[in-house]
Design an enzyme around this catalytic site. Structure first.
Site, PDB file in Angstrom:
ATOM      1  N   GLU A   1      77.075  69.054  12.473  1.00 54.25           N
ATOM      2  CA  GLU A   1      77.721  70.111  13.061  1.00 54.25           C
ATOM      3  C   GLU A   1      77.456  69.843  14.542  1.00 54.25           C
ATOM      4  O   GLU A   1      76.454  69.509  14.877  1.00 54.25           O
ATOM      5  CB  GLU A   1      77.675  71.508  12.623  1.00 54.25           C
ATOM      6  CG  GLU A   1      77.944  71.758  11.353  1.00 54.25           C
ATOM      7  CD  GLU A   1      77.760  73.173  10.847  1.00 54.25           C
ATOM      8  OE1 GLU A   1      78.817  73.889  10.917  1.00 54.25           O
ATOM      9  OE2 GLU A   1      76.812  73.640  10.270  1.00 54.25           O
TER      10      GLU A   1
ATOM     11  N   ASP B   1      81.444  79.587  -2.534  1.00 53.73           N
ATOM     12  CA  ASP B   1      80.910  78.513  -1.827  1.00 53.73           C
ATOM     13  C   ASP B   1      81.979  77.790  -1.182  1.00 53.73           C
ATOM     14  O   ASP B   1      82.868  77.101  -1.788  1.00 53.73           O
ATOM     15  CB  ASP B   1      79.891  77.474  -2.464  1.00 53.73           C
ATOM     16  CG  ASP B   1      79.348  76.577  -1.740  1.00 53.73           C
ATOM     17  OD1 ASP B   1      80.046  76.092  -0.722  1.00 53.73           O
ATOM     18  OD2 ASP B   1      78.360  76.205  -1.935  1.00 53.73           O
ATOM     19  N   HIS B   2      82.361  77.946  -0.011  1.00 52.16           N
ATOM     20  CA  HIS B   2      83.709  77.872   0.461  1.00 52.16           C
ATOM     21  C   HIS B   2      83.990  76.224   0.610  1.00 52.16           C
ATOM     22  O   HIS B   2      84.935  75.593   0.717  1.00 52.16           O
ATOM     23  CB  HIS B   2      84.118  78.419   2.041  1.00 52.16           C
ATOM     24  CG  HIS B   2      83.296  77.811   3.375  1.00 52.16           C
ATOM     25  ND1 HIS B   2      82.154  77.767   3.294  1.00 52.16           N
ATOM     26  CD2 HIS B   2      83.852  76.840   4.077  1.00 52.16           C
ATOM     27  CE1 HIS B   2      81.771  77.332   4.763  1.00 52.16           C
ATOM     28  NE2 HIS B   2      82.779  76.670   4.932  1.00 52.16           N
TER      29      HIS B   2
ATOM     30  N   HIS C   1      76.096  74.323   0.001  1.00 50.18           N
ATOM     31  CA  HIS C   1      77.084  73.199   0.229  1.00 50.18           C
ATOM     32  C   HIS C   1      76.798  71.888  -0.016  1.00 50.18           C
ATOM     33  O   HIS C   1      77.543  71.202  -0.848  1.00 50.18           O
ATOM     34  CB  HIS C   1      77.613  73.424   1.818  1.00 50.18           C
ATOM     35  CG  HIS C   1      77.923  74.749   2.238  1.00 50.18           C
ATOM     36  ND1 HIS C   1      78.482  75.675   1.265  1.00 50.18           N
ATOM     37  CD2 HIS C   1      77.666  75.274   3.489  1.00 50.18           C
ATOM     38  CE1 HIS C   1      78.712  76.785   2.146  1.00 50.18           C
ATOM     39  NE2 HIS C   1      78.250  76.396   3.279  1.00 50.18           N
TER      40      HIS C   1
HETATM   41  C1  BG6 Z   1      78.397  78.296   6.397  1.00 46.22           C
HETATM   42  C2  BG6 Z   1      77.036  78.195   7.282  1.00 46.22           C
HETATM   43  O1  BG6 Z   1      78.176  78.578   5.111  1.00 46.22           O
HETATM   44  O2  BG6 Z   1      78.904  76.790   6.657  1.00 46.22           O
HETATM   45  C3  BG6 Z   1      77.438  77.965   8.591  1.00 46.22           C
HETATM   46  O3  BG6 Z   1      76.570  79.556   7.121  1.00 46.22           O
HETATM   47  C4  BG6 Z   1      77.983  76.569   8.727  1.00 46.22           C
HETATM   48  O4  BG6 Z   1      75.900  77.846   9.271  1.00 46.22           O
HETATM   49  C5  BG6 Z   1      79.200  76.645   7.858  1.00 46.22           C
HETATM   50  O5  BG6 Z   1      78.304  76.219  10.146  1.00 46.22           O
HETATM   51  C6  BG6 Z   1      79.849  75.205   7.873  1.00 46.22           C
HETATM   52  O6  BG6 Z   1      81.178  75.404   7.368  1.00 46.22           O
HETATM   53  P1  BG6 Z   1      82.441  74.304   7.790  1.00 46.22           P
HETATM   54  O7  BG6 Z   1      83.450  74.682   6.854  1.00 46.22           O
HETATM   55  O8  BG6 Z   1      82.877  74.838   9.209  1.00 46.22           O
HETATM   56  O9  BG6 Z   1      81.901  73.047   7.534  1.00 46.22           O
END
Ligand code: BG6
Length: 485
Positions: free
Chosen positions: A216, A177-178, A240
């Site tokens: 976003e 989960d990044h 997330h």
């Molecule tokens: C991803 C989602 O896991 O995370 C995307 O699939 C989302 O929909 C993205 O835009 C958001 O990541 P970050 O790091 O740009 O906040």
């Protein structure tokens, strides 16, 4: 001060889906940056594996171009790109057939750390895992990395867990989960558990409520088909936002160790209450003045009821949090890209000042993006004559200002997480039971609105989401923090 680079052992990293979008945009540019930081040992290699008939030279060229495209100019140069891509190899494999597997078995060494990154759809996890096992490419100390989405409900997540478990031990599985790799997310743990200041107040007695926002500006253009099957709940909340909530709400683990941390997160997920329909607001963005189409057009399904925005009030039934709601919201095409966790403390139990002085409460904001930092609002006397009037002032710490150049070369989430895989540290990865518990909580919520046939409310692009999302807090005498540009 230059940031510290901790060496890792020699490795062979195989990236399935090595020519795909994520590999080109995030994984390989991330590895390039680690290479530049001196964190890729001399004898380490990256092996791209995908269906296409490429050779080493073709793969190197493709990735060289990706680095040119996705790594900022001031962070790359032609010679280093050449040196880095010289470490790349390519094997054409058929994930569901037998093509390429014997070649892969030949190329992957057994006397270095081996990691297999499955940057492919979950439909292929089982096929690849079993072939890695059957062809004896993976060994008992190999690591396997899988991307989200990890299933689309409890049942499919269980099936994926079972498929992986047939070839790998849980201690070998790294579910990404990044968000857990983001610098400030880890800082949240440092703030809570390395300071004596916050923890005694970190409970329902002193905290009025918590807000978690991941806003976003992007649309789902180009990903409409995927998004329509997931929606904001599956795409963002189940993973997330849930992780942010867990790290905010969990009990202090006995040590910063993978199972100790994940045990505590799991307890939070298991303590989440079901959510009543009136505590959920879903939305879909309309077409914008900027010519960007509406969610419905992007999804290509005229009658789609999938949400591109969701706000919800979540209660945690345990001693620490009973009575302190967590409000979560996330959406596309909103006013700004802004992610933050806001802790609203309660007012003082009794004010010794006149009513005219006003009453104030402390607010701690942990900003994940765009400008990582923390802001603590404290109440002081407004300067000047005229008696005691209270005013809130920020004790602002933008990490870039406080820590200077050290923050410039902070690894992005993917870089950090891949290096953790090589080091064999699972702390920032989701455990199988954690993912299942998250789906167990999510499933009935989605089922609820599907059975009721609820329609998401339209909202204007560039706004903060549907009006009703504001009402979710107004109703409780609270307000969302503004989504700021
Ligand atoms: C991803 C989602 O896991 O995370 C995307 O699939 C989302 O929909 C993205 O835009 C958001 O990541 P970050 O790091 O740009 O906040």
């Amino acid at each position: 001060m230059v940031s510290r680079v901790i060496p890792v052992e020699n490795f062979d990293l195989v990236i399935f889906g090595g020519t795909g979008d994520l590999a080109r945009r995030k994984i390989l540019p991330g590895l390039y940056r680690r290479f530049c930081a001196g964190q890729m040992p001399e004898d380490s290699r990256i092996i791209g594996a995908a269906r296409g008939d490429l050779d080493d030279a073709g793969f190197r060229k493709l990735i060289g171009e990706a680095i040119e495209e996705f790594v900022p100019k001031n962070r790359r140069d032609t010679q280093t790109i050449k040196d880095f891509t010289a470490r790349l190899h390519y094997v054409a494999v058929d994930a569901r057939g037998e093509k390429g597997w014997p070649e892969l078995a030949k190329i992957v060494r057994q006397d270095v750390v081996t990691a297999f990154y499955l940057s492919v759809g979950p439909g292929l996890f089982g096929d690849i895992a079993s072939r890695l096992h059957d062809y004896e490419i993976a060994n008992p100390s190999s690591r396997i990395v899988v991307e989200k989405p990890f299933g689309r409900d409890l049942e499919s997540a269980k099936a994926l867990n079972a498929e992986l478990a047939s070839a790998f031990e849980e201690s070998q599985i790294y579910r990404i989960d990044h968000y857990l790799g983001k610098e400030t997310v880890q800082n949240l743990m440092a703030v809570r558990f390395a300071n004596v200041l916050f923890e005694p107040l970190w409970n329902a007695q002193y905290i009025d409520h918590v807000q978690i926002t991941v806003a976003e500006t992007v649309s789902v253009d180009g990903r409409g088909a995927y998004y329509d099957k997931s929606g904001a709940m599956r795409d963002m909340v189940q993973n997330h936002l849930m992780q942010l909530l867990c790290l905010t709400a969990m009990e202090p683990p006995s040590k910063f160790d993978p199972d100790a941390v994940r045990d505590e997160k799991l307890k939070v997920i298991r303590a989440l209450d079901d959510i009543a329909p009136e505590n959920i607001v879903r939305g879909q963005y309309s077409a914008g003045d900027d010519g960007v189409a509406s969610y419905v057009e992007h999804s290509e399904k005229p009658d789609t009821r999938t949400e591109s925005f969701i706000a919800m009030k979540v209660d945690i039934s345990n001693w620490r949090w009973k009575g302190t709601p967590f409000y979560l919201r996330t959406g596309k095409r909103l006013k700004a890209r802004m992610s933050e966790i806001v802790i609203h403390f309660k007012e003082t139990p009794h004010s010794i000042f006149d009513e005219d002085a006003g009453s104030h409460a402390n607010i701690l904001t942990i900003r994940l993006q765009p400008d990582e930092g923390m802001d603590m609002r404290v109440t002081i006397k407004e300067p000047g004559p005229g008696g005691m009037r209270l005013v809130d002032v920020p004790l602002d710490m933008t990490f870039a200002e406080a820590l200077g150049p050290q923050t410039e070369d902070v690894p992005d989430a993917y870089e950090r997480l891949i290096m953790d895989v090589i080091r064999g540290n699972q702390t920032l990865f989701m455990r199988g039971d954690e993912v299942e518990a998250a789906w167990k909580w999510t499933d009935p919520i989605i089922e609820g609105w599907t059975t009721r046939g609820d329609r998401p409310m339209p909202y204007e692009p560039g706004s903060s989401g549907p009006e009703d999302a504001l009402m979710l807090l107004h109703r409780d005498g609270r307000r969302w923090r503004e989504i700021r540009k």
